[in-house]
Scaffold this active site. Structure first.
Site, PDB file in Angstrom:
ATOM      1  CB  SER A  50       9.691   0.342  -1.551  1.00  0.00           C
ATOM      2  OG  SER A  50      10.646  -0.723  -1.127  1.00  0.00           O
ATOM      3  CG  ASP A  83       5.564   2.705  -1.272  1.00  0.00           C
ATOM      4  OD1 ASP A  83       4.482   3.616  -1.433  1.00  0.00           O
ATOM      5  OD2 ASP A  83       5.885   2.290  -0.291  1.00  0.00           O
ATOM      6  CG  ASP A 105       7.642  10.827  -3.510  1.00  0.00           C
ATOM      7  OD1 ASP A 105       7.370  12.221  -3.773  1.00  0.00           O
ATOM      8  OD2 ASP A 105       8.059  10.286  -2.412  1.00  0.00           O
ATOM      9  N   GLY A 190       8.126   5.105   8.999  1.00  0.00           N
ATOM     10  CA  GLY A 190       8.960   4.333  10.138  1.00  0.00           C
ATOM     11  C   GLY A 190       8.348   4.597  11.465  1.00  0.00           C
ATOM     12  CB  SER A 225      -1.256   5.554   7.384  1.00  0.00           C
ATOM     13  OG  SER A 225      -1.444   6.977   6.763  1.00  0.00           O
ATOM     14  CB  SER A 226       2.824   2.463  10.919  1.00  0.00           C
ATOM     15  OG  SER A 226       2.845   1.409   9.753  1.00  0.00           O
ATOM     16  CG  ASP A 268       6.599  -1.280   5.394  1.00  0.00           C
ATOM     17  OD1 ASP A 268       6.565  -2.410   5.906  1.00  0.00           O
ATOM     18  OD2 ASP A 268       7.620  -1.067   4.569  1.00  0.00           O
TER      19      ASP A 268
HETATM   20  P1  13P Z   1       4.772   3.608   7.691  1.00  0.00           P
HETATM   21  O1  13P Z   1       6.165   3.706   7.766  1.00  0.00           O
HETATM   22  O2  13P Z   1       3.949   4.679   8.853  1.00  0.00           O
HETATM   23  O3  13P Z   1       3.880   2.332   7.590  1.00  0.00           O
HETATM   24  O4  13P Z   1       4.496   4.142   6.308  1.00  0.00           O
HETATM   25  C1  13P Z   1       4.575   3.356   5.074  1.00  0.00           C
HETATM   26  C2  13P Z   1       4.359   4.127   3.803  1.00  0.00           C
HETATM   27  O5  13P Z   1       3.903   5.141   3.795  1.00  0.00           O
HETATM   28  C3  13P Z   1       4.832   3.359   2.566  1.00  0.00           C
HETATM   29  O6  13P Z   1       4.904   4.191   1.614  1.00  0.00           O
HETATM   30  O1  G3H Z   2       7.761   4.290   2.249  1.00  0.00           O
HETATM   31  C1  G3H Z   2       8.450   3.356   2.991  1.00  0.00           C
HETATM   32  C2  G3H Z   2       7.951   1.874   2.988  1.00  0.00           C
HETATM   33  O2  G3H Z   2       7.940   1.552   4.309  1.00  0.00           O
HETATM   34  C3  G3H Z   2       9.008   1.027   2.202  1.00  0.00           C
HETATM   35  O3  G3H Z   2      10.202   1.145   2.949  1.00  0.00           O
HETATM   36  O4  G3H Z   2      11.920   1.604   1.178  1.00  0.00           O
HETATM   37  O5  G3H Z   2      12.412   0.368   3.091  1.00  0.00           O
HETATM   38  O6  G3H Z   2      11.086  -0.906   1.489  1.00  0.00           O
HETATM   39  P1  G3H Z   2      11.620   0.594   2.004  1.00  0.00           P
HETATM   40 ZN    ZN Z   3       5.261   6.391   1.788  1.00  0.00          ZN
END
Ligand code: 13P
Ligand code: G3H
Ligand code: ZN
Length: 338
Positions: A50, A83, A105, A190, A225-226, A268
């Site tokens: 990210s 990302d 995005d 999250g 998708s966690s 993530d």
């Molecule tokens: P999670 O927070 O569900 O793992 O999603 C991660 C994500 O979509 C990163 O772009």
């Molecule tokens: O989209 C979210 C991912 O979990 C990345 O998160 O921006 O805190 O690195 P982050």
């Molecule tokens: Zn995402």
């Protein structure tokens, strides 16, 4: 093998009817965990960073760690993906650095939280498609907005406010020529996605299925998708953490998605939970320890276990050897001809 384009991996996944996990990284241990899981399960893999990760790692560190990964795991087809790029400039800086895939995005304005207009999204995405495809780099775009804001990307709320409109998704792909499309079906980033095990009221798999019917050859992407497994929550809470009860996206639902055009699955939070639980355990059980390796090794192992499990569940396991890398220049030629 060199870093490969995401388009190649997703095209292969579509042919094979499987999904590919995209796992976020910020540091060496997370990259090692993913690469070890990929080797153990013989999986192609998407490693994603990210904007926050790029800033945390001064992104050149991250990029060179990824080059080390390709040297040390030459049998694993590996994508380096941006990302949630928040602007064409952010995406272009990733392309210049050597990322082989970027996400623009444009569903949100550059602040990462204000929903944008359709026209803004198309314009920003088109700019990135032009710059990326000229170098063979893949583009993921997003239509509709995820809920939550926990990780700095999302429109807030529960995730139901800005669901993707299937007809608009079809028009958007035609207007932008993006390679992959992230859709909003009720998930959030999250740990706090759902207050109960999600059913069709809050996790709109029916919307995903409608989008796939209209766009049968588009690679769909599921963000947020966690699965937020209870056992990982319990470890954190047992060792001094204070997570509130919460539910993520059940793996069975993701598998339904994979049968309906989902090729990239973003994970993530599950890895964050696994690492944090392992670190908390070491620090609580052996408070005399102070060598970071004493807790980073179990953290890396805990993340590897989650990633390997997802690779098997998403179906990418065993497919690494089928992928013969297409050079980025050849990908650029393909886009030029298309
Ligand atoms: P999670 O927070 O569900 O793992 O999603 C991660 C994500 O979509 C990163 O772009
Ligand atoms: O989209 C979210 C991912 O979990 C990345 O998160 O921006 O805190 O690195 P982050
Ligand atoms: Zn995402």
């Amino acid at each position: 093998m060199p870093l490969v384009s995401m388009r190649q991996l997703l095209d292969e996944a579509a042919k094979g009817g499987y999904g590919v996990g995209a796992f976020n990284v910020n540091n060496m241990e997370q990259i090692q965990a993913i690469m070890e899981a990929a080797r153990e399960t013989e999986s192609p893999v998407i490693v994603q960073a990210s904007r926050g990760a790029r800033s945390y790692s001064q992104d050149r560190f991250l990029y060179h760690l990824m080059l080390a990964a390709t040297e040390l795991y030459p049998e694993i087809p590996t994508v380096l993906h941006l990302d949630h790029g928040n602007s064409p400039e952010t995406c272009k800086s990733a392309i210049d650095l050597g990322f082989t895939s970027v996400m623009m995005d444009g569903s949100l304005l550059a602040d990462g939280k204000t929903p944008s207009s359709y026209e803004y999204n198309v314009d920003a995405t088109r700019q990135v498609v032009a710059a990326a495809h000229a170098k063979g780099v893949t583009v993921e775009a997003e239509i509709g907005c995820l809920g939550g804001i926990e990780d700095g990307h999302g429109a807030g709320g529960s995730g139901m406010e800005h669901l993707t409109d299937p007809a608009q998704a079809a028009q958007f792909v035609g207007d932008t020529k993006c390679d992959a499309l992230a859709i909003a079906i009720g998930t959030s980033h999250g740990a706090y996605k759902f207050t109960r095990k999600p059913d069709g009221e809050v996790l709109k798999m029916d919307v995903l299925i409608q989008i796939h019917k209209l766009l049968p050859t588009t690679h769909l992407v599921m963000h947020g998708s966690s699965s937020v497994p209870k056992d990982l929550q319990d470890i954190i809470n047992k060792y001094g953490g204070s997570l509130k009860p919460t539910w993520g996206v059940p793996v069975e639902e993701i598998q339904i998605g994979i049968k309906n055009g989902v090729r990239k699955i973003n994970v993530d939070t599950d890895n964050r939970l696994a690492m944090t639980g392992a670190i908390r355990k070491v620090l609580m059980e052996t408070p005399e320890k102070f060598d970071p390796r004493d807790y980073m090794k179990p953290a890396r192992e805990a993340m590897k276990k989650v990633v390997a499990q997802r690779m098997v569940q998403f179906g990418q396991a065993g497919h690494a050897k089928e992928i013969i890398p297409i050079p980025m220049a050849e990908m650029a030629e393909m886009y030029k001809k298309a």
